[in-house]
Motif scaffolding. Structure first.
Motif, PDB file in Angstrom:
ATOM      1  N   ARG A 121       2.810  -5.182  -5.845  1.00  0.00           N
ATOM      2  CA  ARG A 121       2.866  -4.286  -4.675  1.00  0.00           C
ATOM      3  C   ARG A 121       4.163  -3.479  -4.698  1.00  0.00           C
ATOM      4  O   ARG A 121       4.166  -2.273  -4.451  1.00  0.00           O
ATOM      5  CB  ARG A 121       2.753  -5.082  -3.385  1.00  0.00           C
ATOM      6  CG  ARG A 121       2.904  -4.160  -2.186  1.00  0.00           C
ATOM      7  CD  ARG A 121       2.185  -4.563  -1.002  1.00  0.00           C
ATOM      8  NE  ARG A 121       2.385  -3.512  -0.009  1.00  0.00           N
ATOM      9  CZ  ARG A 121       1.855  -3.509   1.159  1.00  0.00           C
ATOM     10  NH1 ARG A 121       1.069  -4.490   1.514  1.00  0.00           N
ATOM     11  NH2 ARG A 121       2.097  -2.537   1.995  1.00  0.00           N
ATOM     12  N   GLY A 124       4.017  -0.628  -6.985  1.00  0.00           N
ATOM     13  CA  GLY A 124       3.032   0.395  -6.668  1.00  0.00           C
ATOM     14  C   GLY A 124       1.685   0.230  -7.352  1.00  0.00           C
ATOM     15  O   GLY A 124       0.880   1.158  -7.360  1.00  0.00           O
ATOM     16  N   HIS A 126      -0.625  -1.795  -6.312  1.00  0.00           N
ATOM     17  CA  HIS A 126      -1.605  -1.938  -5.237  1.00  0.00           C
ATOM     18  C   HIS A 126      -0.894  -1.753  -3.902  1.00  0.00           C
ATOM     19  O   HIS A 126       0.333  -1.832  -3.821  1.00  0.00           O
ATOM     20  CB  HIS A 126      -2.341  -3.296  -5.308  1.00  0.00           C
ATOM     21  CG  HIS A 126      -1.538  -4.466  -4.831  1.00  0.00           C
ATOM     22  ND1 HIS A 126      -1.466  -4.834  -3.505  1.00  0.00           N
ATOM     23  CD2 HIS A 126      -0.772  -5.373  -5.505  1.00  0.00           C
ATOM     24  CE1 HIS A 126      -0.705  -5.907  -3.392  1.00  0.00           C
ATOM     25  NE2 HIS A 126      -0.271  -6.251  -4.593  1.00  0.00           N
ATOM     26  N   ASP A 127      -1.696  -1.500  -2.871  1.00  0.00           N
ATOM     27  CA  ASP A 127      -1.142  -1.381  -1.525  1.00  0.00           C
ATOM     28  C   ASP A 127      -1.882  -2.289  -0.554  1.00  0.00           C
ATOM     29  O   ASP A 127      -1.878  -2.063   0.644  1.00  0.00           O
ATOM     30  CB  ASP A 127      -1.165   0.068  -1.041  1.00  0.00           C
ATOM     31  CG  ASP A 127      -2.579   0.626  -0.920  1.00  0.00           C
ATOM     32  OD1 ASP A 127      -3.547  -0.052  -1.350  1.00  0.00           O
ATOM     33  OD2 ASP A 127      -2.731   1.736  -0.398  1.00  0.00           O
ATOM     34  N   ASP A 183      -4.943   1.828   6.911  1.00  0.00           N
ATOM     35  CA  ASP A 183      -4.952   2.661   5.720  1.00  0.00           C
ATOM     36  C   ASP A 183      -6.364   3.062   5.305  1.00  0.00           C
ATOM     37  O   ASP A 183      -6.542   3.681   4.261  1.00  0.00           O
ATOM     38  CB  ASP A 183      -4.191   1.999   4.577  1.00  0.00           C
ATOM     39  CG  ASP A 183      -4.949   0.869   3.889  1.00  0.00           C
ATOM     40  OD1 ASP A 183      -4.355   0.238   3.011  1.00  0.00           O
ATOM     41  OD2 ASP A 183      -6.121   0.620   4.203  1.00  0.00           O
TER      42      ASP A 183
END
Length: 187
Positions: A121, A124, A126-127, A183
């Motif tokens: 995470r 970057g 995955h979010d 999101d």
């Protein structure tokens, strides 16, 4: 229904305060219709979590290496049990199939799996939401160490920028559900 990968202890020799934490999370996951993705064990917090999630109506997917499945009493009779050759393959499958991640109290394996999704995470890759259920302050020392990493500039982001730290099963799911709804990934 969202798939939440939960990392937790596979030991029955842990303090009596922790199984009720896994029971509460399993009950809430089942009640809210979430799928549990976990390490496939029938012992420790893993077994408690899987059994409780299943009893509450949730779907349970276990991912276990064949070496561990062969040990008597290790594999739980999940809705789906995926048997892998290696731990790396297990982690990959769990990671790829999860919409979010949570860590309950656990040992070296729990920390290793949690640290991988935290690192991914931060880099970057995955979010997806990550939550730590800090039951009875179990993770206080680790969280303090994360602060030291940040203070010493070994880590750019504060852990609280990457992970939700909560103290109850309900809060884990509330935070994951709120973060994923925000999101647009899951409703």
């Amino acid at each position: 229904m969202s798939a939440i990968c939960v990392y937790c202890s596979s030991s029955n020799a842990i303090a009596e305060t922790y199984p009720p934490v896994a029971e509460a999370l399993g009950r809430e996951m089942g009640r809210r219709g979430h799928e549990l993705i976990y390490g496939g064990g029938a012992v420790g917090l893993m077994g408690v979590l899987a059994e409780t999630t299943h009893e509450a109506g949730g779907t349970v997917t276990g991912v276990i290496p064949s070496k561990l499945q062969d040990r008597e009493g290790i594999a739980y009779d999940a809705d789906e049990l995926i048997v892998t050759e290696t731990m790396r393959e297990r982690k990959r499958i769990m990671y790829e199939n999860a919409d979010a991640f949570a860590a309950l109290p656990g040992g070296y394996g729990t920390l290793e799996e949690f640290m991988e999704v935290l690192t991914l995470r931060q880099l970057g890759y995955h979010d997806r939401p990550i939550a730590i259920l800090n039951a009875d302050g179990f993770y206080d020392t680790l969280l303090s160490f994360f602060d030291e990493l940040r203070d010493g500039r070994f880590a750019r982001a504060a852990v609280t920028d990457l992970v939700e730290v909560v103290s109850s099963a309900e809060a884990v799911l509330d935070r994951i559900e709120r973060m994923t709804a925000a999101d647009g990934r899951m409703a």
